[in-house]
Design an enzyme around this catalytic site. Sequence first.
Site, mmCIF file in Angstrom:
data_model
loop_
_atom_site.group_PDB
_atom_site.id
_atom_site.type_symbol
_atom_site.label_atom_id
_atom_site.label_comp_id
_atom_site.label_asym_id
_atom_site.label_seq_id
_atom_site.Cartn_x
_atom_site.Cartn_y
_atom_site.Cartn_z
ATOM 1 N N ASN A 65 -9.869 71.779 51.651
ATOM 2 C CA ASN A 65 -9.884 71.387 53.060
ATOM 3 C C ASN A 65 -9.869 72.645 53.904
ATOM 4 O O ASN A 65 -9.293 73.644 53.482
ATOM 5 C CB ASN A 65 -8.642 70.541 53.377
ATOM 6 C CG ASN A 65 -8.716 69.192 52.690
ATOM 7 O OD1 ASN A 65 -9.744 68.553 52.734
ATOM 8 N ND2 ASN A 65 -7.643 68.789 52.047
ATOM 9 N N LYS A 67 1.816 65.865 58.424
ATOM 10 C CA LYS A 67 2.492 65.321 57.233
ATOM 11 C C LYS A 67 3.678 64.444 57.666
ATOM 12 O O LYS A 67 3.953 63.407 57.071
ATOM 13 C CB LYS A 67 2.990 66.449 56.322
ATOM 14 C CG LYS A 67 1.891 67.365 55.800
ATOM 15 C CD LYS A 67 1.206 66.839 54.549
ATOM 16 C CE LYS A 67 0.020 67.723 54.190
ATOM 17 N NZ LYS A 67 -0.766 67.242 53.062
ATOM 18 N N LEU A 116 -7.251 78.499 40.357
ATOM 19 C CA LEU A 116 -6.017 78.185 39.620
ATOM 20 C C LEU A 116 -4.800 78.592 40.434
ATOM 21 O O LEU A 116 -3.862 79.200 39.927
ATOM 22 C CB LEU A 116 -6.038 78.894 38.260
ATOM 23 C CG LEU A 116 -7.199 78.483 37.348
ATOM 24 C CD1 LEU A 116 -7.337 79.443 36.177
ATOM 25 C CD2 LEU A 116 -7.003 77.047 36.850
ATOM 26 N N GLY A 117 -4.821 78.255 41.722
ATOM 27 C CA GLY A 117 -3.680 78.523 42.588
ATOM 28 C C GLY A 117 -2.695 77.375 42.495
ATOM 29 O O GLY A 117 -2.540 76.743 41.445
ATOM 30 N N TYR A 162 28.526 57.946 70.318
ATOM 31 C CA TYR A 162 28.987 59.326 70.452
ATOM 32 C C TYR A 162 30.512 59.338 70.492
ATOM 33 O O TYR A 162 31.161 58.511 69.858
ATOM 34 C CB TYR A 162 28.307 59.886 71.733
ATOM 35 C CG TYR A 162 28.448 61.346 71.947
ATOM 36 C CD1 TYR A 162 28.115 62.275 70.954
ATOM 37 C CD2 TYR A 162 28.905 61.823 73.177
ATOM 38 C CE1 TYR A 162 28.247 63.629 71.178
ATOM 39 C CE2 TYR A 162 29.033 63.179 73.412
ATOM 40 C CZ TYR A 162 28.702 64.082 72.403
ATOM 41 O OH TYR A 162 28.837 65.413 72.630
ATOM 42 N N ASP A 191 1.189 70.539 47.482
ATOM 43 C CA ASP A 191 -0.127 71.069 47.097
ATOM 44 C C ASP A 191 -0.252 71.165 45.584
ATOM 45 O O ASP A 191 -1.359 71.116 45.053
ATOM 46 C CB ASP A 191 -0.348 72.438 47.753
ATOM 47 C CG ASP A 191 -0.321 72.280 49.252
ATOM 48 O OD1 ASP A 191 -1.334 71.870 49.818
ATOM 49 O OD2 ASP A 191 0.756 72.483 49.844
ATOM 50 N N ALA A 221 -2.645 74.260 43.808
ATOM 51 C CA ALA A 221 -3.230 72.962 43.462
ATOM 52 C C ALA A 221 -3.859 73.013 42.073
ATOM 53 O O ALA A 221 -3.614 72.146 41.225
ATOM 54 C CB ALA A 221 -4.264 72.571 44.521
ATOM 55 N N GLU A 225 5.211 72.667 51.491
ATOM 56 C CA GLU A 225 3.821 72.444 51.909
ATOM 57 C C GLU A 225 3.123 73.756 52.224
ATOM 58 O O GLU A 225 3.667 74.599 52.949
ATOM 59 C CB GLU A 225 3.798 71.538 53.153
ATOM 60 C CG GLU A 225 2.409 71.097 53.570
ATOM 61 C CD GLU A 225 1.726 70.195 52.553
ATOM 62 O OE1 GLU A 225 2.344 69.215 52.109
ATOM 63 O OE2 GLU A 225 0.565 70.485 52.188
ATOM 64 N N ASP A 226 1.931 73.896 51.682
ATOM 65 C CA ASP A 226 1.053 75.031 52.002
ATOM 66 C C ASP A 226 1.755 76.378 51.837
ATOM 67 O O ASP A 226 1.619 77.283 52.671
ATOM 68 C CB ASP A 226 0.463 74.856 53.414
ATOM 69 C CG ASP A 226 -0.538 73.696 53.456
ATOM 70 O OD1 ASP A 226 -0.786 73.096 52.396
ATOM 71 O OD2 ASP A 226 -1.056 73.391 54.539
HETATM 72 N N1 LIG Z 1 -7.349 67.460 48.763
HETATM 73 C C1 LIG Z 1 -6.085 67.747 48.684
HETATM 74 O O1 LIG Z 1 -5.208 66.863 48.695
HETATM 75 C C2 LIG Z 1 -5.649 69.173 48.559
HETATM 76 C C3 LIG Z 1 -4.325 69.450 48.210
HETATM 77 C C4 LIG Z 1 -3.923 70.779 48.059
HETATM 78 C C5 LIG Z 1 -4.808 71.800 48.298
HETATM 79 N N2 LIG Z 1 -6.082 71.484 48.685
HETATM 80 C C6 LIG Z 1 -7.025 72.546 49.004
HETATM 81 O O2 LIG Z 1 -7.181 73.442 47.922
HETATM 82 C C7 LIG Z 1 -7.412 74.749 48.400
HETATM 83 C C8 LIG Z 1 -6.465 75.721 47.703
HETATM 84 O O3 LIG Z 1 -5.139 75.401 48.023
HETATM 85 P P1 LIG Z 1 -3.942 76.053 47.195
HETATM 86 O O4 LIG Z 1 -2.697 75.607 47.863
HETATM 87 O O5 LIG Z 1 -4.119 75.822 45.743
HETATM 88 O O6 LIG Z 1 -4.186 77.609 47.538
HETATM 89 P P2 LIG Z 1 -3.906 78.883 46.661
HETATM 90 O O7 LIG Z 1 -4.115 80.035 47.550
HETATM 91 O O8 LIG Z 1 -2.600 78.744 45.944
HETATM 92 O O9 LIG Z 1 -5.058 78.870 45.525
HETATM 93 C C9 LIG Z 1 -6.399 79.184 45.698
HETATM 94 C C10 LIG Z 1 -6.902 79.812 44.389
HETATM 95 O O10 LIG Z 1 -8.325 79.863 44.422
HETATM 96 C C11 LIG Z 1 -8.717 81.124 43.866
HETATM 97 N N3 LIG Z 1 -10.061 81.463 44.327
HETATM 98 C C12 LIG Z 1 -10.458 81.851 45.571
HETATM 99 N N4 LIG Z 1 -11.777 82.062 45.601
HETATM 100 C C13 LIG Z 1 -12.246 81.783 44.354
HETATM 101 C C14 LIG Z 1 -13.526 81.811 43.763
HETATM 102 N N5 LIG Z 1 -14.600 82.191 44.455
HETATM 103 N N6 LIG Z 1 -13.641 81.463 42.454
HETATM 104 C C15 LIG Z 1 -12.537 81.111 41.735
HETATM 105 N N7 LIG Z 1 -11.290 81.061 42.254
HETATM 106 C C16 LIG Z 1 -11.156 81.395 43.548
HETATM 107 C C17 LIG Z 1 -7.637 82.094 44.336
HETATM 108 O O11 LIG Z 1 -7.624 83.284 43.554
HETATM 109 C C18 LIG Z 1 -6.380 81.247 44.179
HETATM 110 O O12 LIG Z 1 -5.832 81.389 42.881
HETATM 111 C C19 LIG Z 1 -7.240 74.680 49.921
HETATM 112 O O13 LIG Z 1 -8.504 74.653 50.539
HETATM 113 C C20 LIG Z 1 -6.532 73.375 50.169
HETATM 114 O O14 LIG Z 1 -6.911 72.773 51.386
HETATM 115 C C21 LIG Z 1 -6.502 70.214 48.814
HETATM 116 O O1 LIG Z 2 -3.340 68.713 54.155
HETATM 117 C C1 LIG Z 2 -4.231 68.154 53.488
HETATM 118 O O2 LIG Z 2 -5.179 67.531 53.986
HETATM 119 C C2 LIG Z 2 -4.183 68.178 51.989
HETATM 120 C C3 LIG Z 2 -3.543 69.365 51.391
HETATM 121 O O3 LIG Z 2 -2.152 69.365 51.535
HETATM 122 C C4 LIG Z 2 -4.172 70.680 51.774
HETATM 123 O O4 LIG Z 2 -3.426 71.650 51.888
HETATM 124 O O5 LIG Z 2 -5.383 70.722 51.929
HETATM 125 MG MG LIG Z 3 -1.338 71.281 51.787
#
Ligand SMILES: NC(=O)c1ccc[n+]([C@@H]2O[C@H](COP(=O)([O-])OP(=O)(O)OC[C@H]3O[C@@H](n4cnc5c(N)ncnc54)[C@H](O)[C@@H]3O)[C@@H](O)[C@H]2O)c1
Ligand SMILES: O=C(O)C[C@H](O)C(=O)O
Ligand SMILES: [Mg+2]
Length: 438
Positions: A347, A167, A268-269, A112, A235, A271, A209-210
Amino acid sequence: MSERNVIRSIMVETPSKPGNLGRVATAIGSVGGDIGDIVTVQIGPFTTMRDITVHCENEEQLHAVIDAIQGLGGGIRVRTVSDDVLRAHEGGKIHMKSKMDIRSLADLRRVYTPGVANVCRVIQEEPEKARIYTSIGNTVAIVTDGTAILGLGDIGPVAGMPVMEGKAALFDRFAGISGVPILLNTKDPDEIVRTVKTISPGFGGILLEDIGSPHCFEVEDRLKEELDIPVMHDDQHGTAVVTLAAVISACRCAGVDLKEAVVGQVGLGAAGLAICRMFLAYGVQRVHGVDLNEDAKKRLAAYGGEPLDSLEELMQTCDIVISTTGVPGLIKPEMIREGQVILALSNPKPEIEPEDALKAGAGFAADGRSVNNVLGFPGIFRGVLNAGAKRITHEMLVAAAEAIANCTRDGELVPHPLNPKVHREVARAVEEVAGHGL
Ligand SMILES: NC(=O)c1ccc[n+]([C@@H]2O[C@H](COP(=O)([O-])OP(=O)(O)OC[C@H]3O[C@@H](n4cnc5c(N)ncnc54)[C@H](O)[C@@H]3O)[C@@H](O)[C@H]2O)c1
Ligand SMILES: O=C(O)C[C@H](O)C(=O)O
Ligand SMILES: [Mg+2]
């Protein structure tokens, strides 16, 4: 085995006589409870206390477990039931610590005032020396606005903090990186971009994230453009990397050419769109997608994917199905085609349990606990920070995916995240590609 999300520690008192623990274990098993750890807390002359961790499918099963133990009689009693996971979060999961021991006045002067002033001057004269004399180059901001916390939705940044701390813990454990959660009290893209840029001098990289779609796309694009440190929305790209790795492994195992396979993305969000973009850029010819939102489908089309009208049509059409909707149970067993690859990645609960998908005929199936971006983001950032790279490129992400696939054992889709080799190999692969670009 079906998902067991209800985990509790049950403190059980039994008379100190042989056979009682066996009776308790049988009672738990008789109603479907699954025993984890058993810790003997106290052995007295008359009674023994044991802390038994029990995994249940739901609250009803937990109540049945407690009733079954209580019903044994003969002095066997449930003393307390506590939520282990909640208890483990008391006080949070992370803590900023000094690397220097401060015991003497000399230590104090070195760490310091006044010693630190000269270090400031050195950095003032040559700003790049901050990489040597501060922790900035090894620190990544984990930024959320709380709008898409796992599949729980827009629950706000403070409720999302346990994920951000998680994380940070993973960054430390798997890559030796300091992750600092940054919770933003705004969902406005302009304000997010401005804030992240304002705090960016203290960080070697930014992990978004998220952050929900569609604003996550604009936020990431602008930050990548306007900052000269690596920025990645986990994501989107962390997930795309791990998904590509899992699909490469499945195709290797099945002797299928991935580029010829028909891939279908449900949701199609953040992820989902990134997964589609990753497959298209990797050379997969046919990538379909469905979403409830028409704009999300238009975005897929703009990248060269083919939107479909229904989930049923997608399940009929595609060899490989990936879902990231956040909707548990969306994919029904009767929709599965023989031999399909099913990655239900939402998740905390998947669109279909992997064992149900396999029972329904899937060739390979996994959920978001195993195909998880934890396999990607720590090593990706380790690699770019080591290389001093300013950006994370598509080539680095593909190298990361291939490194993960190369660490995967035959018959599995992804390696175990506790295998330190996978994080090392991802970092090495990313650093190597980054090195070529410098
Ligand atoms: N395993 C992993 O490493 C991992 C990483 C990222 C996200 N995820 C999971 O993926 C999910 C989505 O995350 P995100 O950040 O993409 O969220 P997001 O909100 O950006 O996307 C979700 C998409 O799903 C669509 N949707 C919802 N219900 C639907 C249905 N019945 N039919 C078709 N489309 C539908 C929504 O309109 C939206 O476009 C979360 O549950 C998250 O935990 C997992
Ligand atoms: O947090 C996780 O387990 C993975 C991913 O980033 C999610 O949002 O689901
Ligand atoms: Mg996430």
